[in-house]
Design an enzyme around this catalytic site. Sequence first.
Site, PDB file in Angstrom:
ATOM      1  N   ASP A 156      -7.249  86.559 -68.903  1.00  9.62           N
ATOM      2  CA  ASP A 156      -6.196  86.375 -67.905  1.00  9.62           C
ATOM      3  C   ASP A 156      -6.493  87.060 -66.580  1.00  9.62           C
ATOM      4  O   ASP A 156      -7.271  88.012 -66.515  1.00  9.62           O
ATOM      5  CB  ASP A 156      -4.884  86.946 -68.438  1.00  9.62           C
ATOM      6  CG  ASP A 156      -4.196  86.042 -69.440  1.00  9.62           C
ATOM      7  OD1 ASP A 156      -3.023  86.310 -69.741  1.00  9.62           O
ATOM      8  OD2 ASP A 156      -4.816  85.078 -69.925  1.00  9.62           O
ATOM      9  N   HIS A 303      -8.501  90.342 -70.486  1.00 10.41           N
ATOM     10  CA  HIS A 303      -8.375  90.174 -69.038  1.00 10.41           C
ATOM     11  C   HIS A 303      -9.728  90.255 -68.335  1.00 10.41           C
ATOM     12  O   HIS A 303     -10.549  91.115 -68.666  1.00 10.41           O
ATOM     13  CB  HIS A 303      -7.437  91.224 -68.453  1.00 10.41           C
ATOM     14  CG  HIS A 303      -6.014  91.069 -68.899  1.00 10.41           C
ATOM     15  ND1 HIS A 303      -5.594  91.440 -70.156  1.00 10.41           N
ATOM     16  CD2 HIS A 303      -4.928  90.561 -68.258  1.00 10.41           C
ATOM     17  CE1 HIS A 303      -4.294  91.174 -70.279  1.00 10.41           C
ATOM     18  NE2 HIS A 303      -3.867  90.647 -69.139  1.00 10.41           N
TER      19      HIS A 303
END
Length: 335
Positions: A156, A303
């Site tokens: 992400d 992430h």
Amino acid sequence: MYRTSSASPSPARGRARRRLVAGCVAVAATLGLAACGTASGALQPTGTGGSTGAAQSPSGGPVATIAPSPGADGAPPAAPSSASAAATTPAPRASATHNTPSAPASSATGSATSSPASSATGSPTGEHAPPPGHGGAATVIGSTASGGRTVALTFDDGPGPATGQILDLLAQYGAKATFCQIGQNAAANPALVKRVLAEGHRLCDHSVHHPQPFAKLPHDKAAYEITAARDMIVQAGGPGTRVGWFRAPGGGFNADNEQITASLGMSSLGWSVDPRDWSRPGVAAIVSTVQHQLKPGGVILMHDGGGDRSQSVAALKQLLPWLVAQGYTFDFPAS
């Protein structure tokens, strides 16, 4: 001959004079004028709206008349009584419509009011698993497309400085992943978006500015965040770019944003493993959480953007060989 005395008028003349004065006063009242004030009985205009001359202020200048703005405190203004009054009354300002929210101004470093994850170097506010049984209009995906002993890696908040390092690691193990990208980061890093696609990975919409709590956004704002981010990612990726999923910031799914997502041909993407790598808990903690939470067919949330992702990269360097040793193959999320 009769002589008339000048010192004392006759009663008849007195009555006639009083009738004349009374008539003068009545006419003056009707015309808005002052009572007779001269020996000749001429009617004098008053200072507050007589038929001649403009109204005067105590200082002698014209009185300024200002119409109240619509919506001001107190009673609403009365309608103008003449064309002149209408010409001098300011028109109300047009109210903003909410059908299509304006895009917040974007910059290379993000907006101070937007989520920190909206910039390539910001720090995200963190992710939380979608609440079970939230009653959404569609199913939030938390498993792989194939099932079995497969795993879906998802990253992400990119593209960011760590994206290239993650792509290098994935290439070493022949692993495929899904990148959930912030719209304005994709727009700022089109070469990385193109590289993700060229190396066989897939793309996911993660909103324009990463606002939270996402489920609290009004419909039009949510529609903008989802639609505009999808368009930014497609433009950065070039012709033929497909965005198959939308992941709500913080897992903030609800029936409304799931319906928006479905109307754009995307699926709502959640996760089943969350090592909270965004909080930088340490490489060992990230690795341990994944190893304990992962079950076959799981979706791992990590992430590649939104801040310092050196721990995420170091953890992935350990997790990839471990996943292979455990017999996992790499898959994409269900859709």
